[in-house]
Design a protein around this motif. Structure first.
Motif, PDB file in Angstrom:
ATOM      1  N   LEU A 157      27.043 112.048 119.437  1.00 27.00           N
ATOM      2  CA  LEU A 157      28.173 111.828 118.550  1.00 27.00           C
ATOM      3  C   LEU A 157      28.490 110.342 118.431  1.00 27.00           C
ATOM      4  O   LEU A 157      28.817 109.841 117.342  1.00 27.00           O
ATOM      5  CB  LEU A 157      29.394 112.591 119.057  1.00 27.00           C
ATOM      6  CG  LEU A 157      30.680 112.418 118.252  1.00 27.00           C
ATOM      7  CD1 LEU A 157      30.497 112.913 116.823  1.00 27.00           C
ATOM      8  CD2 LEU A 157      31.834 113.153 118.932  1.00 27.00           C
ATOM      9  N   GLY A 158      28.392 109.625 119.542  1.00 26.59           N
ATOM     10  CA  GLY A 158      28.650 108.190 119.508  1.00 26.59           C
ATOM     11  C   GLY A 158      27.672 107.455 118.601  1.00 26.59           C
ATOM     12  O   GLY A 158      28.067 106.544 117.859  1.00 26.59           O
ATOM     13  N   LEU A 210      36.297 104.539 118.252  1.00 28.27           N
ATOM     14  CA  LEU A 210      35.007 105.235 118.232  1.00 28.27           C
ATOM     15  C   LEU A 210      34.579 105.726 119.619  1.00 28.27           C
ATOM     16  O   LEU A 210      34.193 106.901 119.754  1.00 28.27           O
ATOM     17  CB  LEU A 210      33.934 104.331 117.628  1.00 28.27           C
ATOM     18  CG  LEU A 210      34.064 104.026 116.132  1.00 28.27           C
ATOM     19  CD1 LEU A 210      32.854 103.244 115.642  1.00 28.27           C
ATOM     20  CD2 LEU A 210      34.223 105.301 115.324  1.00 28.27           C
ATOM     21  N   PRO A 211      34.605 104.897 120.671  1.00 26.73           N
ATOM     22  CA  PRO A 211      34.191 105.427 121.982  1.00 26.73           C
ATOM     23  C   PRO A 211      35.091 106.543 122.490  1.00 26.73           C
ATOM     24  O   PRO A 211      34.603 107.514 123.079  1.00 26.73           O
ATOM     25  CB  PRO A 211      34.244 104.198 122.901  1.00 26.73           C
ATOM     26  CG  PRO A 211      35.044 103.178 122.183  1.00 26.73           C
ATOM     27  CD  PRO A 211      34.841 103.443 120.736  1.00 26.73           C
ATOM     28  N   ILE A 240      28.216 106.306 127.038  1.00 28.73           N
ATOM     29  CA  ILE A 240      29.181 105.772 126.072  1.00 28.73           C
ATOM     30  C   ILE A 240      29.413 104.284 126.328  1.00 28.73           C
ATOM     31  O   ILE A 240      29.462 103.477 125.395  1.00 28.73           O
ATOM     32  CB  ILE A 240      30.507 106.551 126.142  1.00 28.73           C
ATOM     33  CG1 ILE A 240      30.290 108.012 125.734  1.00 28.73           C
ATOM     34  CG2 ILE A 240      31.554 105.907 125.257  1.00 28.73           C
ATOM     35  CD1 ILE A 240      29.819 108.184 124.310  1.00 28.73           C
ATOM     36  N   THR A 261      41.259 109.204 126.877  1.00 25.76           N
ATOM     37  CA  THR A 261      40.562 110.494 126.848  1.00 25.76           C
ATOM     38  C   THR A 261      41.401 111.590 127.491  1.00 25.76           C
ATOM     39  O   THR A 261      41.503 112.705 126.963  1.00 25.76           O
ATOM     40  CB  THR A 261      39.211 110.375 127.576  1.00 25.76           C
ATOM     41  OG1 THR A 261      38.418 109.363 126.951  1.00 25.76           O
ATOM     42  CG2 THR A 261      38.452 111.697 127.536  1.00 25.76           C
ATOM     43  N   THR A 271      36.803 108.675 120.631  1.00 27.37           N
ATOM     44  CA  THR A 271      36.480 109.861 119.829  1.00 27.37           C
ATOM     45  C   THR A 271      35.217 110.537 120.338  1.00 27.37           C
ATOM     46  O   THR A 271      35.150 111.771 120.430  1.00 27.37           O
ATOM     47  CB  THR A 271      36.293 109.463 118.356  1.00 27.37           C
ATOM     48  OG1 THR A 271      37.482 108.834 117.881  1.00 27.37           O
ATOM     49  CG2 THR A 271      35.993 110.679 117.492  1.00 27.37           C
ATOM     50  N   ALA A 272      34.207 109.743 120.688  1.00 27.78           N
ATOM     51  CA  ALA A 272      32.957 110.305 121.197  1.00 27.78           C
ATOM     52  C   ALA A 272      33.164 111.027 122.526  1.00 27.78           C
ATOM     53  O   ALA A 272      32.502 112.032 122.805  1.00 27.78           O
ATOM     54  CB  ALA A 272      31.920 109.199 121.357  1.00 27.78           C
ATOM     55  N   GLY A 322      28.222 113.788 123.849  1.00 25.00           N
ATOM     56  CA  GLY A 322      29.024 112.617 123.487  1.00 25.00           C
ATOM     57  C   GLY A 322      28.183 111.436 123.037  1.00 25.00           C
ATOM     58  O   GLY A 322      28.574 110.692 122.138  1.00 25.00           O
ATOM     59  N   LEU A 356      28.697 108.163 115.045  1.00 24.93           N
ATOM     60  CA  LEU A 356      29.898 107.408 114.675  1.00 24.93           C
ATOM     61  C   LEU A 356      29.566 105.937 114.433  1.00 24.93           C
ATOM     62  O   LEU A 356      30.094 105.313 113.499  1.00 24.93           O
ATOM     63  CB  LEU A 356      30.949 107.538 115.775  1.00 24.93           C
ATOM     64  CG  LEU A 356      31.568 108.920 115.968  1.00 24.93           C
ATOM     65  CD1 LEU A 356      32.487 108.930 117.182  1.00 24.93           C
ATOM     66  CD2 LEU A 356      32.332 109.357 114.724  1.00 24.93           C
TER      67      LEU A 356
END
Length: 342
Positions: free
Chosen positions: A167-168, A210-211, A285, A125, A213-214, A164, A171
């Motif tokens: 979004l997670g 994926l995590p 997340i 991140t 990106t979130a 987040g 995704l």
């Protein structure tokens, strides 16, 4: 400078004491401590027809007083609060964080076990956020007011506005559920130990996409806008006009003169952002993607009233936060030698 550093280090002591004292006092008034949870589990097991610890709970007769005294002694609640506080401070002074009530492990062991997950999330991140945010901020400052600036600002604000966790979920539903492009949980596959190194790297990146990106989408918005505003402020200053008047090219003016001054607020925030990336992982997340990191450890410790883990992790994170803040302040001198702490 040495006197300033020593003064800051000495201030760590009352700050740590204050944080631990407030937390310890709050804990004393929170209902449902470890003893109560132990007895509640005993009652539930007896009602469900499961034997639990012999005669801990005897129906309407309650708990045997001797056994209750043993349980309190097991968790250290047989001593007055002030004695437990002094004992805890003495342990922390030796960097002994104690032992978990429920997991039968040292707090240090639990932290080290959960740290790789938080490092995986935090490091990626941090690198992606700063790797995208700083160049994007510079590009926005150079093209301020253009269509590129307006479109990227809109996209940044939209990404920043989406939590987040939301979004997670999106995704997971789209890329993990419907399309099945990415796994739904964990950092590695069940066959990790049987893979070669190349396959392990691909598998790890496949799980972490994926995590990360979130977490990344909204995290670089502040840095990008801060970079843009810092560059715009420097571009309008007199020394930039003077450099241009001397015939220097725009690229030379930007990277040789503006860049160093504009990056002062960004560079000084790097230590806090870097350390925070490791220890300030997203609880939501981690829960959503079934990642057993420090965030989930802290949450479960609070829910279960695992006080050694709660206070031990708080002590370490507070100490790291204080050291990071000191390093951030010292970075001002490193970036701009004109800064004095007198």
């Amino acid at each position: 400078m040495l006197a300033y550093v020593l003064k800051r280090l000495l201030l760590f002591i009352p700050t740590l004491l204050g944080v631990l004292l407030v937390t310890f006092v709050v804990i004393q008034f929170v209902p449902g401590g470890p003893v109560e949870q132990y007895l509640a589990e005993a009652r539930a097991n007896v009602r469900g027809g499961v034997e639990s610890g012999g005669s801990n709970y005897r129906g309407d007769q309650g708990v045997d007083p001797k056994r209750l005294a043993e349980i309190k002694a097991l968790y250290g609640f047989d001593k007055p609060a002030h004695e437990r506080l002094l004992q805890m401070l003495g342990q922390f002074a030796r960097f002994d964080l104690g032992r978990s009530f429920f997991q039968n492990k040292d707090v240090w062991t639990l932290i080290l076990e959960k740290l790789p997950v938080s490092i995986s999330l935090g490091l990626w991140t941090f690198l992606i956020s700063y790797g995208v945010a700083v160049p994007l901020g510079v590009a926005k400052a150079v093209r301020a007011g253009t269509r590129f600036d307006l479109v990227t600002t809109l996209l940044i604000l939209v990404g920043y506005a989406i939590p987040g966790f939301v979004l997670g979920v999106a995704l997971l539903v789209v890329f993990g559920g419907q399309l099945q492009w990415f796994p739904l949980r964990g950092l590695t596959s069940a066959t990790w130990d049987d893979m070669n190194w190349g396959a392990r790297i691909v598998d790890y990146l496949w799980h972490i996409t994926l995590p990360v990106t979130a977490m990344v989408l909204g995290s670089f918005a502040v840095t990008a806008m801060l970079t843009k505003n810092a560059f715009l402020e420097e571009i309008r200053k007199q020394y930039v006009l003077t450099a241009r008047a001397k015939g220097l090219g725009e690229r030379q003016v930007l990277w040789k003169h503006i860049f160093r001054n504009a990056l002062i607020p960004i560079v000084t925030g790097l230590p806090a952002a870097f350390i925070g990336a490791f220890f300030a992982g997203s609880l939501l997340i981690e829960t959503l993607f079934s990642l057993d990191g420090l965030g989930l450890l802290g949450y479960e410790s609070v829910i279960r009233r695992d006080y050694p883990v709660v206070l031990g992790t708080l002590y370490i994170f507070t100490l790291i936060g204080l050291l990071t803040k000191l390093i951030s302040d010292l970075c001002y001198v490193w970036v701009d030698p004109r800064v004095k702490f007198d």
